[in-house]
Design a protein around this motif. Sequence first.
Motif, PDB file in Angstrom:
ATOM      1  N   THR A 150       0.788  -1.285  -0.080  1.00 41.13           N
ATOM      2  CA  THR A 150      -0.070   0.072   0.005  1.00 41.13           C
ATOM      3  C   THR A 150       0.913   1.214  -0.049  1.00 41.13           C
ATOM      4  O   THR A 150       2.141   1.130   0.380  1.00 41.13           O
ATOM      5  N   GLU A 151       0.292   2.457  -0.395  1.00 39.63           N
ATOM      6  CA  GLU A 151       1.079   3.482  -0.373  1.00 39.63           C
ATOM      7  C   GLU A 151       1.475   3.836   1.175  1.00 39.63           C
ATOM      8  O   GLU A 151       2.745   4.410   1.337  1.00 39.63           O
ATOM      9  N   GLN A 152       0.567   3.453   2.205  1.00 40.99           N
ATOM     10  CA  GLN A 152       1.221   3.849   3.466  1.00 40.99           C
ATOM     11  C   GLN A 152       2.534   2.888   3.705  1.00 40.99           C
ATOM     12  O   GLN A 152       3.372   3.386   4.499  1.00 40.99           O
ATOM     13  N   GLN A 153       2.482   1.573   3.415  1.00 41.93           N
ATOM     14  CA  GLN A 153       3.525   0.701   3.464  1.00 41.93           C
ATOM     15  C   GLN A 153       4.851   1.061   2.990  1.00 41.93           C
ATOM     16  O   GLN A 153       5.996   1.216   3.351  1.00 41.93           O
ATOM     17  N   LEU A 154       4.715   1.863   1.614  1.00 46.63           N
ATOM     18  CA  LEU A 154       5.784   2.251   1.003  1.00 46.63           C
ATOM     19  C   LEU A 154       6.538   3.433   1.547  1.00 46.63           C
ATOM     20  O   LEU A 154       7.691   3.784   1.598  1.00 46.63           O
ATOM     21  N   ARG A 155       5.608   4.174   2.154  1.00 47.43           N
ATOM     22  CA  ARG A 155       5.997   5.459   3.042  1.00 47.43           C
ATOM     23  C   ARG A 155       6.817   4.959   4.123  1.00 47.43           C
ATOM     24  O   ARG A 155       7.982   5.599   4.562  1.00 47.43           O
ATOM     25  N   GLU A 156       6.438   3.884   4.943  1.00 48.25           N
ATOM     26  CA  GLU A 156       7.073   3.421   6.059  1.00 48.25           C
ATOM     27  C   GLU A 156       8.469   2.706   5.611  1.00 48.25           C
ATOM     28  O   GLU A 156       9.213   3.050   6.431  1.00 48.25           O
ATOM     29  N   LEU A 157       8.524   2.096   4.457  1.00 47.01           N
ATOM     30  CA  LEU A 157       9.514   1.491   4.152  1.00 47.01           C
ATOM     31  C   LEU A 157      10.627   2.488   3.878  1.00 47.01           C
ATOM     32  O   LEU A 157      11.750   2.595   4.141  1.00 47.01           O
ATOM     33  N   THR A 158      10.110   3.669   3.174  1.00 44.89           N
ATOM     34  CA  THR A 158      10.877   4.854   2.657  1.00 44.89           C
ATOM     35  C   THR A 158      11.650   5.706   3.963  1.00 44.89           C
ATOM     36  O   THR A 158      12.773   6.062   3.828  1.00 44.89           O
ATOM     37  N   ASP A 159      10.838   5.690   5.171  1.00 44.53           N
ATOM     38  CA  ASP A 159      11.278   6.409   6.167  1.00 44.53           C
ATOM     39  C   ASP A 159      12.157   5.444   7.028  1.00 44.53           C
ATOM     40  O   ASP A 159      13.082   5.783   8.033  1.00 44.53           O
ATOM     41  N   ALA A 160      12.174   4.279   6.893  1.00 37.22           N
ATOM     42  CA  ALA A 160      12.562   3.059   7.654  1.00 37.22           C
ATOM     43  C   ALA A 160      14.373   3.116   7.371  1.00 37.22           C
ATOM     44  O   ALA A 160      14.684   3.464   6.234  1.00 37.22           O
ATOM     45  N   ARG A 161      15.236   2.765   8.394  1.00 36.50           N
ATOM     46  CA  ARG A 161      16.584   2.710   8.049  1.00 36.50           C
ATOM     47  C   ARG A 161      17.299   1.511   8.871  1.00 36.50           C
ATOM     48  O   ARG A 161      16.631   0.994  10.047  1.00 36.50           O
ATOM     49  N   GLY A 162      18.405   1.015   8.408  1.00 41.45           N
ATOM     50  CA  GLY A 162      19.435  -0.067   9.095  1.00 41.45           C
ATOM     51  C   GLY A 162      18.414  -1.251   9.288  1.00 41.45           C
ATOM     52  O   GLY A 162      17.780  -1.791   8.372  1.00 41.45           O
ATOM     53  N   ALA A 163      18.371  -1.792  10.603  1.00 46.76           N
ATOM     54  CA  ALA A 163      17.560  -3.114  10.707  1.00 46.76           C
ATOM     55  C   ALA A 163      16.024  -3.141  10.622  1.00 46.76           C
ATOM     56  O   ALA A 163      15.526  -4.157  10.246  1.00 46.76           O
ATOM     57  N   ASP A 164      15.646  -1.899  10.968  1.00 46.59           N
ATOM     58  CA  ASP A 164      14.151  -1.879  10.640  1.00 46.59           C
ATOM     59  C   ASP A 164      13.850  -1.838   9.234  1.00 46.59           C
ATOM     60  O   ASP A 164      12.640  -2.295   8.800  1.00 46.59           O
ATOM     61  N   PHE A 165      14.695  -0.926   8.426  1.00 45.72           N
ATOM     62  CA  PHE A 165      14.252  -1.427   6.928  1.00 45.72           C
ATOM     63  C   PHE A 165      14.394  -2.781   6.566  1.00 45.72           C
ATOM     64  O   PHE A 165      13.470  -3.290   5.790  1.00 45.72           O
ATOM     65  N   ASP A 166      15.654  -3.494   6.935  1.00 50.57           N
ATOM     66  CA  ASP A 166      15.737  -4.969   6.514  1.00 50.57           C
ATOM     67  C   ASP A 166      14.379  -5.511   6.751  1.00 50.57           C
ATOM     68  O   ASP A 166      14.074  -6.615   5.842  1.00 50.57           O
ATOM     69  N   ARG A 167      14.054  -5.423   8.162  1.00 50.01           N
ATOM     70  CA  ARG A 167      12.831  -6.454   8.483  1.00 50.01           C
ATOM     71  C   ARG A 167      11.618  -6.151   7.550  1.00 50.01           C
ATOM     72  O   ARG A 167      10.898  -6.981   7.069  1.00 50.01           O
ATOM     73  N   LEU A 168      11.323  -4.957   7.400  1.00 48.62           N
ATOM     74  CA  LEU A 168      10.111  -4.369   6.770  1.00 48.62           C
ATOM     75  C   LEU A 168      10.371  -4.632   5.248  1.00 48.62           C
ATOM     76  O   LEU A 168       9.415  -5.250   4.464  1.00 48.62           O
ATOM     77  N   PHE A 169      11.590  -4.481   4.480  1.00 44.83           N
ATOM     78  CA  PHE A 169      11.701  -4.727   3.065  1.00 44.83           C
ATOM     79  C   PHE A 169      11.288  -6.390   3.009  1.00 44.83           C
ATOM     80  O   PHE A 169      10.654  -6.647   1.986  1.00 44.83           O
TER      81      PHE A 169
END
Length: 218
Positions: A150-169
């Motif tokens: 979703t657009e919300q999930q894409l925004r969350e992925l764009t804002d994430a960094r490091g381990a948080d990004f890895d898990r969400l990606f």
Amino acid sequence: MDMANALLGRFLGAALAASFLLPLTGCTAGDGAPHGAGDGSPVVVAPGRPGEDARTLSPEQAAKQRPDDSPNAADRSYVRRMIEHHRQALTMSALAPERASADGVKRLAERIAAAQGPEIGAMERWQARYPAPAGDPGGHDHGAMPGMATEQQLRELTDARGADFDRLFLRLMTAHHEGALTMAGQALAQGNNGAVEEMANEVVAVQSAEIHRMRALG
């Protein structure tokens, strides 16, 4: 995966069926002597079923016996939707170099981009070869595509960094790949065009392997 194995079996069966007609300039009898058209024109050998003799056909006869693989609505829908599906995967993968912390996630994103970019090109060439008939609704139907973020999930992925990004990606891309397998299964079950069948089988093979890799990384 059970679905991947079933689809692979379908692909092998289709490959055997595709070998039904073998173009030759002549053929050889059991004693080694050539036989074919008396005037030396090309002939086509159609292998018989088990226990049956092969048949010799003219090119015109062989052309009439080739199965019709004209694209149907399921083929066109799959290609149109999968182009959009792949584009989102490229958008997600492009975020990894600057945001991911794990080398495995970065390499995975690179592989996804390297595979799906050319696949989009192949599907767009298919569309150019088989333009949609008049009255085809076409359009963008993201909501009907399984696995799309979703657009919300894409925004969350764009804002994430490091381990948080890895898990969400990994979570979003695994769901994305699983959606692609669902779409490929629908195309294989309902489509009619051989080129689309090949593309769908490629998606099944590649993305099934990547799902296993992502689960290992997660």
